[in-house]
Design a protein around this motif. Structure first.
Motif, short mmCIF file in Angstrom:
data_model
loop_
_atom_site.label_atom_id
_atom_site.label_comp_id
_atom_site.label_asym_id
_atom_site.label_seq_id
_atom_site.Cartn_x
_atom_site.Cartn_y
_atom_site.Cartn_z
N GLY A 1 -28.67 -7.02 -14.82
CA GLY A 1 -28.35 -5.60 -14.92
C GLY A 1 -28.85 -5.00 -16.21
N TYR A 2 -29.51 -3.85 -16.12
CA TYR A 2 -30.03 -3.20 -17.33
C TYR A 2 -30.07 -1.69 -17.13
CZ TYR A 2 -34.24 -3.75 -14.42
OH TYR A 2 -35.13 -3.75 -13.39
N ALA A 3 -30.10 -0.99 -18.27
CA ALA A 3 -30.19 0.47 -18.27
C ALA A 3 -30.89 0.91 -19.55
CB ALA A 3 -28.81 1.10 -18.17
N PRO A 4 -31.62 2.01 -19.51
CA PRO A 4 -32.31 2.47 -20.71
C PRO A 4 -31.38 3.22 -21.65
CG PRO A 4 -32.79 3.93 -18.86
CD PRO A 4 -31.95 2.81 -18.32
N SER A 5 -31.62 3.05 -22.96
CA SER A 5 -30.97 3.88 -23.97
C SER A 5 -32.07 4.69 -24.65
CB SER A 5 -30.19 3.02 -24.96
OG SER A 5 -31.06 2.16 -25.67
N GLU A 6 -31.84 5.16 -25.86
CA GLU A 6 -32.82 6.04 -26.49
C GLU A 6 -34.18 5.37 -26.65
OE1 GLU A 6 -31.33 7.55 -30.12
OE2 GLU A 6 -29.68 8.65 -29.21
N GLN A 7 -34.22 4.20 -27.29
CA GLN A 7 -35.49 3.52 -27.55
C GLN A 7 -35.58 2.17 -26.84
OE1 GLN A 7 -37.99 4.74 -29.39
NE2 GLN A 7 -36.93 6.59 -30.04
N THR A 8 -34.51 1.76 -26.18
CA THR A 8 -34.37 0.37 -25.77
C THR A 8 -33.96 0.25 -24.31
OG1 THR A 8 -33.62 -0.11 -28.02
CG2 THR A 8 -33.27 -1.82 -26.39
N LEU A 9 -34.39 -0.83 -23.69
CA LEU A 9 -33.82 -1.23 -22.41
C LEU A 9 -32.69 -2.21 -22.71
CD1 LEU A 9 -34.22 -0.96 -19.28
CD2 LEU A 9 -35.30 -3.22 -19.41
N GLU A 10 -31.47 -1.83 -22.38
CA GLU A 10 -30.30 -2.65 -22.68
C GLU A 10 -29.98 -3.53 -21.47
OE1 GLU A 10 -28.66 -2.79 -25.50
OE2 GLU A 10 -29.59 -1.09 -26.57
N VAL A 11 -30.06 -4.84 -21.66
CA VAL A 11 -29.71 -5.79 -20.61
C VAL A 11 -28.26 -6.21 -20.85
CG1 VAL A 11 -30.26 -8.00 -19.52
CG2 VAL A 11 -32.09 -6.58 -20.46
N THR A 12 -27.36 -5.71 -20.02
CA THR A 12 -25.93 -5.96 -20.23
C THR A 12 -25.36 -7.02 -19.30
OG1 THR A 12 -25.40 -4.12 -18.74
CG2 THR A 12 -25.55 -3.62 -21.10
N VAL A 13 -26.13 -7.41 -18.29
CA VAL A 13 -25.70 -8.48 -17.37
C VAL A 13 -26.87 -9.41 -17.14
CG1 VAL A 13 -24.81 -9.06 -15.09
CG2 VAL A 13 -24.03 -6.97 -16.22
N ALA A 14 -26.69 -10.70 -17.45
CA ALA A 14 -27.73 -11.71 -17.25
C ALA A 14 -27.05 -13.00 -16.80
CB ALA A 14 -28.54 -11.93 -18.53
N ARG A 15 -26.84 -13.15 -15.50
CA ARG A 15 -26.01 -14.23 -14.98
C ARG A 15 -26.77 -15.11 -13.98
NH1 ARG A 15 -20.65 -12.59 -16.17
NH2 ARG A 15 -20.88 -11.14 -17.93
N LEU A 16 -26.33 -16.35 -13.90
CA LEU A 16 -26.85 -17.31 -12.92
C LEU A 16 -25.68 -18.02 -12.28
CD1 LEU A 16 -29.79 -19.18 -14.71
CD2 LEU A 16 -30.00 -17.50 -12.89
N ARG A 17 -25.90 -18.50 -11.07
CA ARG A 17 -24.96 -19.39 -10.42
C ARG A 17 -25.65 -20.74 -10.23
NH1 ARG A 17 -22.86 -19.03 -5.87
NH2 ARG A 17 -20.73 -19.58 -6.49
N PRO A 18 -24.89 -21.82 -10.07
CA PRO A 18 -25.49 -23.15 -9.89
C PRO A 18 -26.45 -23.16 -8.71
CG PRO A 18 -23.14 -23.36 -10.29
CD PRO A 18 -23.40 -21.90 -10.11
N SER A 19 -27.62 -23.74 -8.93
CA SER A 19 -28.62 -23.86 -7.86
C SER A 19 -29.59 -24.97 -8.23
CB SER A 19 -29.38 -22.54 -7.64
OG SER A 19 -30.13 -22.21 -8.77
N SER A 20 -30.40 -25.38 -7.27
CA SER A 20 -31.31 -26.51 -7.49
C SER A 20 -32.45 -26.17 -8.44
CB SER A 20 -31.87 -26.99 -6.15
OG SER A 20 -32.55 -25.93 -5.48
N LEU A 21 -32.81 -24.89 -8.56
CA LEU A 21 -33.94 -24.47 -9.41
C LEU A 21 -33.45 -23.51 -10.50
CD1 LEU A 21 -36.61 -23.80 -6.64
CD2 LEU A 21 -36.36 -25.85 -8.04
N ARG A 22 -32.33 -23.85 -11.10
CA ARG A 22 -31.65 -22.94 -12.01
C ARG A 22 -32.55 -22.46 -13.15
NH1 ARG A 22 -27.67 -24.04 -16.01
NH2 ARG A 22 -26.14 -22.36 -16.21
#
Length: 446
Positions: free
Chosen positions: A199-220
């Motif tokens: 999950g991300y959204a733009p701010s004034e000068q930056t792209l803010e990534v506020t959600v970066a999640r993974l779930r267990p998987s074979s190719l994590r």
């Protein structure tokens, strides 16, 4: 106000039940003030028999009649809206969202939070973005998370690290509120199981990534690298040259993937600068000096190349330095930097499996398709040296085109039994000497 972005697509209406609630206000001054406010909005009008049937259906679905005055009013609001043909009701009342969402759906009404209303409007107006698309022509898929995916999203709550569902809902709700400038990308595996959320959204000068999640998987780790590789593209598409990852519960594999992609740790997460296009060394220096003015001294020192203030001629930049700069500022390409390049022929079948082009009847392998780094091998010494660039040339009489580029990361020479012991016994047929080339896919020109 949350609704500012969709004010022309919604209508504020008053149900008759609201007058009943106002009548229960004890203070006469407050009661008159509230009455004067609700009188300025249109009032829903519903035939009594239609209202009675709708209310009965809600009670049947709920399993019991409401007891308290507040619960009765909540049910009546929903009954009036459904009986009048309203399709969506937005409310901040968590009790209504929890108790009446499912019964309301039985009578054709959808109840959502204000945040989700913004996302729902965008979902209906931008349907293609919410339609799952194949990730790099594999069985993996990616799509914008819709309102109906909220339950699925909560599978990414990191309860083991102390994250509360309430805080997670606020985090993803803030992203939903900013649609369509924001994104909540849900990645699923070939079986339809969720494996990643970005999950991300733009701010004034930056792209803010506020959600970066993974779930267990074979190719994590591979999935993490592929998810992270798309963030720079998203930033440039929004005309942002800075990316700031601030998710305090970012998955560890995702965090490592950000670092491997050239991000640098800061006091509040990790940050990277990204530059698009093909530039000269001097053009890049000018652009970065402008960018530095928007950064704090500490962040500038972290994400911008250290040679920025060094007056050096392009042809004197070391290949390793130039390659490092391109990596740190990806997808930048420096056309006057002394980075060696090789043209490597590849048969159409292997090009299809590696890059998804040219198209073939049978699907490409999922693991190869989404992986960022690969190894190829050939007999004898063939001249490649790291760092460098590889241009892939599809061979054959019906092809004859360059279809992609890769970053040449590492080269190793040796005997097959040493280099590939336990990996691929078939390479022993190539001869006494073997060259292994580690590459990182960077672009496919299709």
């Amino acid at each position: 106000m949350i609704f500012n972005s969709i004010s022309d697509r919604i209508e504020l209406l008053v149900t008759p039940e609201l007058h009943n609630e106002v009548d229960r206000v004890i203070d006469e001054t407050d009661r008159r003030r509230l009455q004067s406010i609700i009188d300025t909005y249109p009032r829903l009008r519903v035939a009594p028999d239609v209202l009675a049937r709708t209310r009965a259906a809600l009670i049947e679905s709920l399993g019991h009649a409401p007891a308290g005055a507040r619960d009765v009013s909540d049910l009546n609001h929903i009954a009036y809206a459904a009986a009048a043909g309203v399709s969506v009701v937005a409310t901040r009342d968590l009790a209504v969202l929890q108790r009446l969402t499912a019964p309301a759906e039985q009578v054709g009404l959808r109840i959502v939070s204000p945040d989700d209303l913004v996302a729902l409007v965008d979902e209906r107006e931008s349907a293609p973005a919410y339609t799952p698309a194949a990730l790099l022509d594999t069985g993996y898929q990616v799509a914008e998370a819709g309102v109906s995916d909220n339950v699925v999203l909560e599978r990414f709550v990191d309860g083991g690290a102390g994250e509360r569902k309430k805080d997670f809902r606020l985090r993803v709700g803030e992203l939903a509120r900013q649609r369509p400038s924001s994104s909540r990308l849900l990645f699923t595996d070939p079986d339809g199981e969720p494996v990643a959320l970005l999950g991300y959204a733009p701010s004034e000068q930056t792209l803010e990534v506020t959600v970066a999640r993974l779930r267990p998987s074979s190719l994590r780790s591979t999935i993490a690298a592929q998810v992270v590789s798309g963030v720079r593209t998203a930033a440039l598409a929004r005309q942002k040259n800075l990316i700031h990852v601030t998710d305090p519960f970012a998955d560890s594999a995702m965090y490592q993937a950000f670092l491997a992609d050239g991000y640098r740790p800061t006091s509040s997460g990790v940050m990277a600068a990204t530059v698009g296009g093909v530039l000269s060394v001097n053009e890049l220096r000018s652009q970065l000096r402008s960018l530095r003015r928007s950064l704090s001294p500490d962040d500038g020192a972290s994400v911008l190349p250290s040679w920025l203030d060094v007056d050096i001629q392009p042809d004197l930049v070391e290949p390793n330095t130039a390659a490092s700069i391109e990596r740190q500022l990806r997808p930048l390409k420096l056309y006057d930097a002394p980075i060696p390049a090789w043209m490597v022929p590849i048969k159409p079948h292997y090009a299809s499996q590696l890059f998804g082009y040219p198209a073939e009847l049978f699907p490409r392998g999922d693991e190869l398709g989404i992986s960022v780094e690969q190894v190829y091998y050939r007999a004898g010494r063939s001249g490649e040296e790291a760092p460098g660039r590889i241009f892939w040339y599809v061979s054959g009489s019906r092809n004859g085109e360059v279809i992609g580029t890769s970053e040449l990361v590492e080269v190793a020479d040796g005997s097959p039994d040493v280099l590939w012991r336990g990996i691929d016994d078939s390479v022993s047929t190539l001869g006494k000497r073997l060259r292994i080339v580690l590459i990182r896919k960077t672009q496919c020109a299709r």
